[in-house]
Write an enzyme that holds these catalytic residues in place. Structure first.
Site, short mmCIF file in Angstrom:
data_model
loop_
_atom_site.label_atom_id
_atom_site.label_comp_id
_atom_site.label_asym_id
_atom_site.label_seq_id
_atom_site.Cartn_x
_atom_site.Cartn_y
_atom_site.Cartn_z
N CYS A 149 0.81 -1.23 0.00
CA CYS A 149 0.00 0.00 0.00
C CYS A 149 0.84 1.27 0.00
O CYS A 149 0.31 2.36 -0.23
CB CYS A 149 -0.95 0.00 1.19
SG CYS A 149 -2.19 -1.29 1.04
N HIS A 163 -3.30 7.30 2.56
CA HIS A 163 -3.73 6.00 2.04
C HIS A 163 -5.07 5.66 2.69
O HIS A 163 -5.27 5.90 3.88
CB HIS A 163 -2.68 4.95 2.39
CG HIS A 163 -3.11 3.55 2.09
ND1 HIS A 163 -3.56 3.18 0.85
CD2 HIS A 163 -3.19 2.44 2.88
CE1 HIS A 163 -3.90 1.90 0.88
NE2 HIS A 163 -3.68 1.43 2.09
N ASN A 219 -10.19 0.14 -0.08
CA ASN A 219 -8.73 0.17 -0.16
C ASN A 219 -8.30 -0.36 -1.53
O ASN A 219 -8.43 -1.56 -1.79
CB ASN A 219 -8.16 -0.69 0.97
CG ASN A 219 -6.64 -0.70 1.00
OD1 ASN A 219 -5.99 -0.19 0.08
ND2 ASN A 219 -6.08 -1.28 2.05
O1 UT7 Z 1 -3.74 -1.16 3.62
C1 UT7 Z 1 -2.95 -2.19 4.11
C2 UT7 Z 1 -2.86 -2.16 5.56
N1 UT7 Z 1 -4.08 -2.66 6.15
C3 UT7 Z 1 -4.72 -1.97 7.08
O2 UT7 Z 1 -4.35 -0.87 7.39
C4 UT7 Z 1 -5.89 -2.64 7.74
C5 UT7 Z 1 -5.74 -2.51 9.24
N2 UT7 Z 1 -6.78 -3.22 9.98
C6 UT7 Z 1 -8.08 -2.78 10.01
O3 UT7 Z 1 -8.44 -1.83 9.34
C7 UT7 Z 1 -9.03 -3.46 10.94
O4 UT7 Z 1 -8.32 -4.28 11.82
C8 UT7 Z 1 -10.13 -4.32 10.24
C9 UT7 Z 1 -11.08 -3.38 9.53
C10 UT7 Z 1 -9.48 -5.28 9.27
C11 UT7 Z 1 -10.94 -5.08 11.29
O5 UT7 Z 1 -11.47 -4.18 12.27
P1 UT7 Z 1 -11.24 -4.44 13.83
O6 UT7 Z 1 -11.92 -3.35 14.54
O7 UT7 Z 1 -9.76 -4.59 14.05
O8 UT7 Z 1 -12.03 -5.76 14.05
P2 UT7 Z 1 -11.49 -7.15 14.65
O9 UT7 Z 1 -10.65 -7.87 13.66
O10 UT7 Z 1 -10.93 -6.90 16.01
O11 UT7 Z 1 -12.86 -7.94 14.82
C12 UT7 Z 1 -13.86 -7.52 15.78
C13 UT7 Z 1 -15.04 -8.44 15.67
C14 UT7 Z 1 -14.68 -9.92 15.71
O12 UT7 Z 1 -15.69 -10.61 16.40
P3 UT7 Z 1 -15.50 -11.02 17.93
O13 UT7 Z 1 -14.27 -11.86 17.98
O14 UT7 Z 1 -15.35 -9.74 18.67
O15 UT7 Z 1 -16.76 -11.77 18.24
C15 UT7 Z 1 -14.72 -10.32 14.26
O16 UT7 Z 1 -15.00 -11.68 14.07
O17 UT7 Z 1 -15.71 -8.22 14.43
C16 UT7 Z 1 -15.84 -9.48 13.73
N3 UT7 Z 1 -15.78 -9.22 12.32
C17 UT7 Z 1 -16.85 -8.88 11.59
N4 UT7 Z 1 -18.14 -8.72 11.90
C18 UT7 Z 1 -18.98 -8.35 10.93
C19 UT7 Z 1 -14.68 -9.23 11.51
N5 UT7 Z 1 -15.02 -8.90 10.27
C20 UT7 Z 1 -16.36 -8.68 10.27
C21 UT7 Z 1 -17.30 -8.29 9.30
N6 UT7 Z 1 -18.59 -8.15 9.66
N7 UT7 Z 1 -16.93 -8.05 8.02
#
Ligand code: UT7
Length: 332
Positions: free
Chosen positions: A116, A256, A286
């Site tokens: 990225c 980004h 993204n």
């Molecule tokens: O550009 C390249 C670099 N990449 C980035 O900068 C991405 C960086 N990471 C992020 O932007 C975020 O970590 C994500 C958007 C990928 C995820 O957001 P998060 O707030 O970190 O969520 P999480 O992974 O901690 O998940 C929280 C909860 C989980 O459920 P539990 O374990 O709390 O029950 C996930 O299973 O949300 C759940 N979850 C979803 N729920 C509904 C994960 N994906 C989804 C979804 N819909 N699509």
């Protein structure tokens, strides 16, 4: 004679027609518009649906549009650099294929992969060729068909990505405008959090790798988030400090577009008011190497000669960095 600086003299971007909305995604995996908007800030993303098209087709559109817009003949281009993580094929370089499709015959071309951060790394590389005094017209293009490596059965990653391309023309300027400074970093220990498991030389494609869905993006979102939110903000603040820039001096942050929360944190760390931050993640998601030129293209009409811009990115690798540039032309 003063220092030659590379100046952006034109910008163009392109996105495919098809809009993949949160509503459609929530029929494919267990997710919702509410979750995606709250956690990431994406409403829809564009997808290149047609069979047999790849990143070079995206890049071709941006480059041809750029040539037309800037009244530049393809013959004048001396170098074309393509930043991508989704090359048409392992080789030849997608840059070569874009050059061929855009009728660019007098240039050498190569790809750069810094995930990225790829557009920023490629932009500075292109600028360095201009600064030698030997090159007069260089194109830097970011093109990514992220849908080709997105697993649409994985709800943790499939809402994040979209397809797009964006290209800039670089020419020499007298030093008052253009690319003023850059700060770049890489940290290979980040590999484990964000990568594609198979299809490279370590683990070539096999029936097993396909069955195990190893040709898609693997991301440990939370870990990447923690690194991204700190490092993108820090590097943007660092380049401000090094160039003695205060928040009031800066016209725009061009971040980004991976997650609205990361963008907001970067703007806050720089002390910028939210209206100085370019944001279009809601419409495109993204698009990896295309996010920054896509933003510049959408906001082009609001950019004035002399505006001080900070570009900042964070991506797989890990890679991250920032560019400080002075915009070189008024809206046309
Ligand atoms: O550009 C390249 C670099 N990449 C980035 O900068 C991405 C960086 N990471 C992020 O932007 C975020 O970590 C994500 C958007 C990928 C995820 O957001 P998060 O707030 O970190 O969520 P999480 O992974 O901690 O998940 C929280 C909860 C989980 O459920 P539990 O374990 O709390 O029950 C996930 O299973 O949300 C759940 N979850 C979803 N729920 C509904 C994960 N994906 C989804 C979804 N819909 N699509």
């Amino acid at each position: 004679m003063g220092k030659i600086r590379a100046v952006i003299t034109g910008i163009h971007a392109w996105v495919p027609e098809y809009r993949l909305t949160n509503t459609e995604l929530s029929r494919m995996v267990d997710t919702s518009d509410e979750w995606i908007m709250q956690r990431v800030g994406i409403k829809e993303r564009r997808i290149l649906k047609e069979e047999g098209l790849g990143s070079s087709d995206l890049g071709e559109k941006a480059v041809k549009g750029l040539l037309e817009k800037t009244n530049t003949s393809p013959d004048e281009i001396e170098l074309l650099i393509c930043a991508t993580v989704t090359p048409d094929m392992a080789f030849p370089a997608t840059a070569n294929i874009i050059s061929e499709k855009a009728g660019i015959k007098n240039a050498f071309s190569f790809d750069m992969n810094a995930a990225c951060s790829g557009f920023l790394f490629a932009l500075q590389t292109g600028a360095s060729f201009i600064e030698t005094g030997k090159y007069k017209k260089v194109i830097v293009v970011g093109a990514d068909k992220m849908s080709s490596i997105t697993d649409y059965t994985d709800r943790t990653s499939c809402p994040l990505f979209g397809d797009a391309s964006g290209a800039v023309l670089l020419e020499p300027g007298n030093g008052d405008y253009g690319i003023m400074d850059h700060i770049f970093y890489t940290d290979g220990s980040g590999q484990k959090y964000l990568h594609m498991k198979a299809g490279g030389s370590v683990k070539p494609a096999s029936h097993e790798t396909v069955d195990a869905r190893e040709h898609y993006i693997y991301q440990e979102g939370q870990s990447v988030f923690k690194f991204a939110v700190v490092n993108m903000a820090n590097v943007a603040a660092e380049i401000m400090e090094r160039n003695k820039l205060k928040a009031d001096d800066i016209a725009w942050l061009v971040p980004h577009q991976a997650n609205l929360r990361i963008i907001d944190a970067t703007g806050r760390r720089m002390g910028l008011s939210p209206e100085k931050v370019m944001i279009n993640i809601q419409n495109y998601g993204n698009t990896t190497t295309a996010t920054i030129p896509l933003c510049l293209w959408e906001y082009e009409k609001q950019l004035n000669k002399g505006d001080k811009l900070i570009l900042a990115a964070f991506g797989g690798g890990f890679t991250w960095g920032s560019i400080y540039l002075k915009w070189a032309y008024d809206p046309v």
